[in-house]
Design an enzyme around this catalytic site. Structure first.
Site, PDB file in Angstrom:
ATOM      1  N   HIS A   1      -1.964   5.587  -6.792  1.00  0.00           N
ATOM      2  CA  HIS A   1      -3.041   6.488  -6.462  1.00  0.00           C
ATOM      3  C   HIS A   1      -4.325   5.547  -6.271  1.00  0.00           C
ATOM      4  O   HIS A   1      -4.386   4.438  -7.253  1.00  0.00           O
ATOM      5  CB  HIS A   1      -3.580   7.466  -7.353  1.00  0.00           C
ATOM      6  CG  HIS A   1      -4.472   8.635  -6.893  1.00  0.00           C
ATOM      7  ND1 HIS A   1      -5.666   8.517  -6.679  1.00  0.00           N
ATOM      8  CD2 HIS A   1      -4.292   9.750  -6.379  1.00  0.00           C
ATOM      9  CE1 HIS A   1      -6.518   9.436  -6.144  1.00  0.00           C
ATOM     10  NE2 HIS A   1      -5.334  10.245  -5.828  1.00  0.00           N
TER      11      HIS A   1
ATOM     12  N   ASP B   1       1.481  14.678  -5.544  1.00  0.00           N
ATOM     13  CA  ASP B   1       2.519  14.932  -4.530  1.00  0.00           C
ATOM     14  C   ASP B   1       3.905  14.641  -5.327  1.00  0.00           C
ATOM     15  O   ASP B   1       4.844  15.446  -4.408  1.00  0.00           O
ATOM     16  CB  ASP B   1       2.321  13.994  -3.388  1.00  0.00           C
ATOM     17  CG  ASP B   1       1.111  14.357  -2.574  1.00  0.00           C
ATOM     18  OD1 ASP B   1       0.292  13.570  -2.338  1.00  0.00           O
ATOM     19  OD2 ASP B   1       0.972  15.423  -2.012  1.00  0.00           O
TER      20      ASP B   1
HETATM   21  C1  SDX Z   1      -2.821  11.730  -2.253  1.00  0.00           C
HETATM   22  O1  SDX Z   1      -7.186   9.606  -2.307  1.00  0.00           O
HETATM   23  C2  SDX Z   1      -6.892  10.715  -2.786  1.00  0.00           C
HETATM   24  O2  SDX Z   1      -7.636  11.263  -3.600  1.00  0.00           O
HETATM   25  C3  SDX Z   1      -5.741  11.153  -2.497  1.00  0.00           C
HETATM   26  C4  SDX Z   1      -5.106  12.365  -2.773  1.00  0.00           C
HETATM   27  C5  SDX Z   1      -5.944  13.680  -2.546  1.00  0.00           C
HETATM   28  O3  SDX Z   1      -5.921  14.733  -3.430  1.00  0.00           O
HETATM   29  O4  SDX Z   1      -6.761  13.721  -1.407  1.00  0.00           O
HETATM   30  O5  SDX Z   1      -4.817  12.475  -4.406  1.00  0.00           O
HETATM   31  C6  SDX Z   1      -3.761  12.973  -2.383  1.00  0.00           C
HETATM   32  O6  SDX Z   1      -2.832  11.317  -1.046  1.00  0.00           O
HETATM   33  C7  SDX Z   1      -1.986  10.973  -3.287  1.00  0.00           C
HETATM   34  C8  SDX Z   1      -1.164   9.990  -2.935  1.00  0.00           C
HETATM   35  C9  SDX Z   1       0.180  10.229  -2.193  1.00  0.00           C
HETATM   36  N1  SDX Z   1       0.713   9.172  -1.545  1.00  0.00           N
HETATM   37  C10 SDX Z   1       2.041   8.460  -2.242  1.00  0.00           C
HETATM   38  O7  SDX Z   1       2.501   9.028  -3.105  1.00  0.00           O
HETATM   39  C11 SDX Z   1       2.527   7.343  -1.122  1.00  0.00           C
HETATM   40  C12 SDX Z   1       3.031   6.390  -2.215  1.00  0.00           C
HETATM   41  N2  SDX Z   1       1.971   5.620  -2.830  1.00  0.00           N
HETATM   42  C13 SDX Z   1       1.178   4.630  -2.257  1.00  0.00           C
HETATM   43  O8  SDX Z   1       1.526   4.235  -0.970  1.00  0.00           O
HETATM   44  C14 SDX Z   1      -0.193   3.944  -2.917  1.00  0.00           C
HETATM   45  O9  SDX Z   1       0.087   4.072  -4.065  1.00  0.00           O
HETATM   46  C15 SDX Z   1      -1.552   4.735  -2.519  1.00  0.00           C
HETATM   47  C16 SDX Z   1      -1.486   4.982  -1.129  1.00  0.00           C
HETATM   48  C17 SDX Z   1      -1.454   6.233  -2.918  1.00  0.00           C
HETATM   49  C18 SDX Z   1      -2.504   3.970  -2.893  1.00  0.00           C
HETATM   50  O10 SDX Z   1      -2.609   2.661  -2.435  1.00  0.00           O
HETATM   51  P1  SDX Z   1      -3.608   1.704  -2.693  1.00  0.00           P
HETATM   52  O11 SDX Z   1      -4.880   2.274  -3.854  1.00  0.00           O
HETATM   53  O12 SDX Z   1      -4.349   1.208  -1.442  1.00  0.00           O
HETATM   54  O13 SDX Z   1      -3.068   0.539  -3.760  1.00  0.00           O
HETATM   55  P2  SDX Z   1      -2.382  -0.445  -3.205  1.00  0.00           P
HETATM   56  O14 SDX Z   1      -1.511  -0.069  -1.827  1.00  0.00           O
HETATM   57  O15 SDX Z   1      -3.287  -1.452  -2.696  1.00  0.00           O
HETATM   58  O16 SDX Z   1      -1.275  -0.828  -4.278  1.00  0.00           O
HETATM   59  C19 SDX Z   1      -1.697  -1.583  -5.346  1.00  0.00           C
HETATM   60  C20 SDX Z   1      -0.359  -2.419  -5.819  1.00  0.00           C
HETATM   61  C21 SDX Z   1       0.387  -3.207  -4.598  1.00  0.00           C
HETATM   62  O17 SDX Z   1       1.170  -4.231  -5.263  1.00  0.00           O
HETATM   63  P3  SDX Z   1       0.606  -5.654  -5.253  1.00  0.00           P
HETATM   64  O18 SDX Z   1       0.012  -5.998  -4.005  1.00  0.00           O
HETATM   65  O19 SDX Z   1      -0.593  -5.430  -6.137  1.00  0.00           O
HETATM   66  O20 SDX Z   1       1.608  -6.510  -5.778  1.00  0.00           O
HETATM   67  O21 SDX Z   1       0.677  -1.249  -6.075  1.00  0.00           O
HETATM   68  C22 SDX Z   1       1.770  -1.218  -5.203  1.00  0.00           C
HETATM   69  C23 SDX Z   1       1.309  -2.261  -4.092  1.00  0.00           C
HETATM   70  O22 SDX Z   1       2.452  -2.585  -3.500  1.00  0.00           O
HETATM   71  N3  SDX Z   1       2.089   0.131  -4.907  1.00  0.00           N
HETATM   72  C24 SDX Z   1       3.352   0.589  -4.968  1.00  0.00           C
HETATM   73  C25 SDX Z   1       3.297   2.157  -4.794  1.00  0.00           C
HETATM   74  N4  SDX Z   1       1.857   2.157  -4.556  1.00  0.00           N
HETATM   75  C26 SDX Z   1       1.134   1.076  -4.754  1.00  0.00           C
HETATM   76  N5  SDX Z   1       4.469  -0.076  -5.337  1.00  0.00           N
HETATM   77  C27 SDX Z   1       5.697   0.788  -5.052  1.00  0.00           C
HETATM   78  N6  SDX Z   1       5.573   2.095  -4.808  1.00  0.00           N
HETATM   79  C28 SDX Z   1       4.422   2.846  -4.635  1.00  0.00           C
HETATM   80  N7  SDX Z   1       4.263   4.011  -4.641  1.00  0.00           N
END
Ligand code: SDX
Length: 429
Positions: free
Chosen positions: A307, A364
């Site tokens: 998140h 989710d």
């Molecule tokens: C919602 O913003 C809100 O409030 C949203 C929400 C709402 O109520 O409106 O809460 C609803 O959208 C919840 C999120 C649902 N999405 C998912 O479940 C999809 C999977 N999650 C991700 O794609 C990700 O975690 C995000 C998009 C939710 C957050 O992405 P960020 O904040 O941009 O973080 P990032 O992509 O920069 O990740 C940081 C690190 C990275 O690794 P490094 O570059 O540090 O090595 O964490 C890793 C990412 O690769 N990472 C994941 C991951 N999520 C982040 N690695 C594997 N699986 C994941 N799910």
């Protein structure tokens, strides 16, 4: 003396005011940065950038705190109705009995949609994704109510438009569902609750008198409350930016629905179930899926984890996880996918990569399991999220409008070609 931030650029020192929110959040006000220094800031994804000052929702990602207008999500999910929470988000206070009765009555008497809209649904292909239908239909509402397009934002027009949208979106969502089932659409029934009426339109058929199951009604009421607002997330920011051009509320929310559809945002609830079903079908060890999610060369991510703000637990996920246990037990449903979800959570939260990055289950991760148990098809899961998020979008749009916030128009750092002369077609390589 008020706090300031000092920046030194090319040997010159500049000072900018520091703002402190009601929960002691700090922000450097850079609204005069470019005018005084010629510099802008760069922050892809706005991870460090505030777009507004808002009094609607507070969340503390480190401590897993979520409050709507100061009330904790735990209390609201347990004690309030979705209509009370909708009123709270939009008007700022919990309604008294008279206010709630007026609100409920106004919503109830706007649930019908123009009969012409049936022809729109007939034009969609069978199997059309409900989010595509919903976004289109919500935007179309603006054509039936031209007073909503009035940029002078007359308060009466805004009130009517907000109530019409809250009232009609469940009707449109249920029609999108019925479009793909081939079953007849149901007209709203005014003697049912907001959630009960949605259930009636989703699962009722003309040949029998639909009975609202209180267990399902209570579960949906709780799920809608948990999804109702979440400060400046991707879809809410979209609603605010579109509305900042003085676009009407219907079009602004239609854009929010489109943003929510993305699998990284609200579309994750559909992607989570598809992932869990793939894990179940393949029967491969859960660790192999965790390893894929960690592999930067693999586009696979563990859907439902991580998140932007919650770097510890998502309080909503905790509530929904417990609700999933309760609802499945009450309905006598034994869903192996729930067991896989719990095992996957266990494995992920013992993996250094996830713990180090604060990747915990989000809202989710478990919601889709309840939706499945309630008989909702996977491609309707994000529609359910949109129905819950609607009062938040409306409240945020109203706040932006009342504060007469400027049109949203970010700057950029240009990295393309510098000036060059035109080359005639015959002279090009
Ligand atoms: C919602 O913003 C809100 O409030 C949203 C929400 C709402 O109520 O409106 O809460 C609803 O959208 C919840 C999120 C649902 N999405 C998912 O479940 C999809 C999977 N999650 C991700 O794609 C990700 O975690 C995000 C998009 C939710 C957050 O992405 P960020 O904040 O941009 O973080 P990032 O992509 O920069 O990740 C940081 C690190 C990275 O690794 P490094 O570059 O540090 O090595 O964490 C890793 C990412 O690769 N990472 C994941 C991951 N999520 C982040 N690695 C594997 N699986 C994941 N799910």
């Amino acid at each position: 003396m008020s706090e300031t931030a000092r920046i030194i650029l090319e040997g010159q020192e500049y000072e900018f005011p520091v703002l402190t929110g009601s929960e002691n959040e700090k922000a450097i006000d850079i609204s005069k940065l470019r005018g005084t220094t010629g510099y802008i800031t760069l922050d892809p994804g706005f991870k460090n950038t505030g777009s507004t000052q808002s009094g609607i929702t507070y969340l503390d990602g480190e401590n897993g705190v979520l409050r709507y207008r100061g009330y904790s999500i735990e209390e609201l999910a347990e004690k309030a109705s979705f209509m009370e929470v909708a009123y709270l988000l939009i008007y700022g206070e919990l309604p008294n009995k008279e206010q709630l009765d007026y609100f409920n009555d106004s919503i109830t008497h706007h649930t019908l949609v123009h009969e012409n809209m049936k022809r729109f649904f007939e034009a969609f292909p069978l199997g059309a994704h409900p989010m595509g239908m919903l976004s289109s239909m919500v935007a179309s509402l603006s054509t039936f109510y031209p007073e909503s397009q009035n940029p002078n934002r007359d308060i009466t027009d805004i009130e009517k438009t907000m109530h019409r949208l809250i009232a009609k979106m469940p009707t449109l969502a249920a029609q999108a569902y019925k479009h793909n089932t081939g079953l007849p659409t149901m007209y709203p029934k005014n003697d049912l609750s907001y959630v009960g009426n949605f259930m009636h339109m989703m699962w009722g058929v003309p040949s029998e008198d639909y009975k609202v199951d209180p267990v399902i009604e209570s579960a949906l009421n709780k799920l809608f409350i948990l999804h109702a607002d979440h400060e400046q997330n991707c879809s809410t920011s979209t609603v605010r930016v579109v509305g900042s051009s003085q676009a009407n509320l219907y079009s602004s929310v239609s854009a929010g629905i489109a943003a929510l559809w993305g699998p990284l945002h609200g579309g994750a609830n559909q992607a989570v179930i598809e992932m869990l079903e793939a894990i179940r079908a393949e029967g491969t060890p859960l660790q192999s899926w965790i390893d894929r999610a960690k592999d930067k060369t693999d586009s696979f991510r563990l859907m439902g984890f991580g998140h932007r703000v919650y770097k510890n637990f998502d309080p909503r996920a905790r509530i929904i996880k417990k609700a999933a246990d309760d609802v499945l037990a009450q309905l006598g449903v034994n869903d192996p996918v729930l067991d896989i979800a719990k095992q996957l959570e266990e494995v992920a939260l013992n993996d250094e990569y996830f713990v180090q990055r604060g990747l915990y289950p989000n809202v989710d991760f478990y919601s889709g399991i309840i939706y499945r148990a309630l008989g909702i098809p996977t491609d309707m899961f994000t529609v359910m999220f949109a129905l819950g998020r609607l009062p938040g979008w409306i409240g945020q749009w109203k706040e932006m409008t009342e504060n007469r916030e400027p049109i949203g128009r970010p700057r950029q750092v240009y990295t393309g070609a510098t000036q060059r002369a035109f080359v005639a077609l015959n002279d090009r390589a």
